[in-house]
Scaffold this motif. Structure first.
Motif, PDB file in Angstrom:
ATOM      1  N   GLY A   8       0.816  -1.224   0.000  1.00  0.00           N
ATOM      2  CA  GLY A   8       0.000   0.000   0.000  1.00  0.00           C
ATOM      3  C   GLY A   8       0.842   1.262   0.000  1.00  0.00           C
ATOM      4  N   SER A   9       1.921   1.245   0.769  1.00  0.00           N
ATOM      5  CA  SER A   9       2.813   2.405   0.795  1.00  0.00           C
ATOM      6  C   SER A   9       3.464   2.616  -0.569  1.00  0.00           C
ATOM      7  CB  SER A   9       3.893   2.213   1.858  1.00  0.00           C
ATOM      8  OG  SER A   9       3.318   2.053   3.136  1.00  0.00           O
ATOM      9  N   GLY A  10       3.827   1.516  -1.241  1.00  0.00           N
ATOM     10  CA  GLY A  10       4.433   1.633  -2.559  1.00  0.00           C
ATOM     11  C   GLY A  10       3.477   2.197  -3.592  1.00  0.00           C
ATOM     12  N   LEU A  11       2.202   1.742  -3.551  1.00  0.00           N
ATOM     13  CA  LEU A  11       1.208   2.285  -4.478  1.00  0.00           C
ATOM     14  C   LEU A  11       0.969   3.769  -4.231  1.00  0.00           C
ATOM     15  CD1 LEU A  11      -1.365  -0.673  -4.495  1.00  0.00           C
ATOM     16  CD2 LEU A  11       0.257  -0.041  -6.306  1.00  0.00           C
ATOM     17  N   ALA A  12       0.974   4.151  -2.952  1.00  0.00           N
ATOM     18  CA  ALA A  12       0.791   5.567  -2.642  1.00  0.00           C
ATOM     19  C   ALA A  12       1.962   6.396  -3.157  1.00  0.00           C
ATOM     20  CB  ALA A  12       0.628   5.752  -1.133  1.00  0.00           C
ATOM     21  N   LEU A  13       3.158   5.841  -3.092  1.00  0.00           N
ATOM     22  CA  LEU A  13       4.332   6.564  -3.579  1.00  0.00           C
ATOM     23  C   LEU A  13       4.288   6.796  -5.082  1.00  0.00           C
ATOM     24  CD1 LEU A  13       7.362   5.074  -1.600  1.00  0.00           C
ATOM     25  CD2 LEU A  13       6.568   7.436  -1.576  1.00  0.00           C
ATOM     26  N   LEU A  14       3.583   5.933  -5.818  1.00  0.00           N
ATOM     27  CA  LEU A  14       3.484   6.127  -7.265  1.00  0.00           C
ATOM     28  C   LEU A  14       2.802   7.445  -7.614  1.00  0.00           C
ATOM     29  CD1 LEU A  14       2.579   2.529  -8.490  1.00  0.00           C
ATOM     30  CD2 LEU A  14       4.720   3.753  -8.848  1.00  0.00           C
TER      31      LEU A  14
END
Length: 417
Positions: free
Chosen positions: A369-375
């Motif tokens: 989830g954190s990675g998707l938000a960083l996108l």
């Protein structure tokens, strides 16, 4: 005031909704994909592969025991011929302790006496002290004697000496008398264990210089409570025969738990013979980093070494490591005597650290989830460049934002007309 009301009205009565605008630009498109690739590389490479963000982590809980072995001999005018074994140079004997006061084995001349033993001990976790050098003051009795000469004790008359004084570095309590120390010098008299200790000259080379060939067996048990996983540094493939012959070597025997003292100090970048003169503190570090998603046999200890009391050569004040202990006995007349030993040596601190990880769905989903938000950072960065940095920024801004009047307000205006 009107401006404030307008800002407040805009805040309360206006609503923003995203608008998708497709911009056909090689620069912007490549930049957007490059930023997204960097974010994906960070999430996959660093978070998941390097930091193992898909795992639940736990810190190690450990216990350590250590046993020294080795025998040597000395032959001096003061002590005569002596054999030194583990019971002599490990103080206290084979314990995780570093201070001893003993009514025990006593040196009197060249003879030994063994009256009743009494120990006062101070516990030092995961440590072992090995004596490498010593200053021995033999056959002390309580009485009156001259103090060791220094700036504060050298005197010419009784007026120079203060009765009842006891400095932090004095060997006893001053009587107020000035007495001869030798044929050429007078010092203040003290009530003390006499003769007082003279530690102005440390023996060089070290008294037990052969200690570099002594060995240290370390037994370390570890446990990761979250995963109920335990192991020890004596691995399952280590046999009794191998344990009797192996010595740790980073290349040939990296998992042998027996360490030669001289090699241990050498691995830390220091000379054992130099360190043995005034003592010091060595750290033996055992690192347990385990990936419990793999086979348990791959969870292995890694050893490293460093000197913990590394001193500045240009500021060499109070170097090394030493302490005193005494051995008490009664002579044939019933007078209590003692042998005072100032022991210099190396304290080996065994430091265990590490962590273990095992797959768990909760940290995995959190990091995804954190990675998707960083996108979303890629979109924000491209918007900033397109709307504020490019030559056609006003054109793109016009296409990006569209202002729509309230539908009800529009109907009201048409009715009025």
């Amino acid at each position: 005031m009107a401006g404030c009301c307008a800002v407040l009205a805009a805040f309360l009565f206006e609503y923003d909704t995203p608008r998708i605008v497709l911009i056909r630009s090689r620069k912007v498109g490549l930049m957007n994909r490059a930023v997204q690739l960097l974010i994906l590389a960070y999430v996959i490479g660093w978070v998941f592969v390097w930091e193992k963000g898909y795992q639940e982590m736990d810190s190690v809980v450990s216990s350590v025991t250590a046993k020294a072995k080795g025998v040597t001999t000395t032959n001096t005018s003061k002590l005569g011929f002596r054999i030194w074994d583990v019971a002599d140079y490990v103080i206290p004997a084979q314990r995780d302790l570093c201070f001893l006061r003993s009514h025990g084995l006593v040196l009197a001349g060249s003879e030994y006496h063994t009256p009743s033993v009494y120990w006062t001990l101070r516990r030092e976790e995961n440590s072992l002290f090995i004596m490498t050098n010593m200053i021995v003051t033999m056959n002390q009795t309580q009485g009156l004697c001259p103090e060791i000469p220094d700036k504060t004790t050298v005197c010419e008359s009784d007026a120079t000496c203060t009765a009842g004084s006891a400095g932090t570095h004095s060997n006893g309590v001053a009587t107020g008398r000035c007495v001869p120390f030798n044929e050429t010098m007078n010092t203040c008299e003290v009530a003390a264990w006499c003769p007082v200790e003279d530690d102005t000259q440390v023996p060089t080379p070290a008294f037990l210089k052969a200690a570099e060939n002594f060995t240290l067996l370390i037994k370390n048990n570890i446990w990761y409570p979250k995963f109920n996983f335990s192991k020890r540094n004596i691995l399952p493939n280590i046999t009794t025969t191998y344990l009797k012959t192996c010595i740790y070597d980073a290349k040939t025997d990296p998992f042998c738990p027996i360490f030669r003292l001289g090699k241990t100090v050498e691995n830390a970048g220091h000379s054992f013979q130099d360190m043995a003169v005034e003592g010091g503190i060595m750290g033996i570090q055992i690192k347990w980093n385990c990936n419990l998603d793999r086979a348990a046999s791959l969870c292995l200890p890694r050893y490293s070494f460093r000197r913990l009391d590394t001193r500045d050569v240009d500021h060499n004040v109070s170097p090394g490591y030493n302490f005193r202990f005494a051995k008490y006995y009664n002579d044939l007349t019933g007078t209590e005597r003692r042998t005072l030993i100032k022991a210099y040596g190396i304290r080996f601190d065994i430091i265990v650290f590490g962590k273990a990880g095992k797959f768990d769905i909760i940290p995995t989903m959190i990091n995804i989830g954190s990675g998707l938000a960083l996108l979303g950072v890629a979109t924000v960065l491209c918007d900033v460049i397109v709307l504020y940095c490019m030559k056609k920024r006003y054109y793109y801004r016009e296409k990006k934002y569209k202002y729509v009047e309230d539908y009800e307000q529009g109907l009201g205006n048409e009715t009025d007309q």
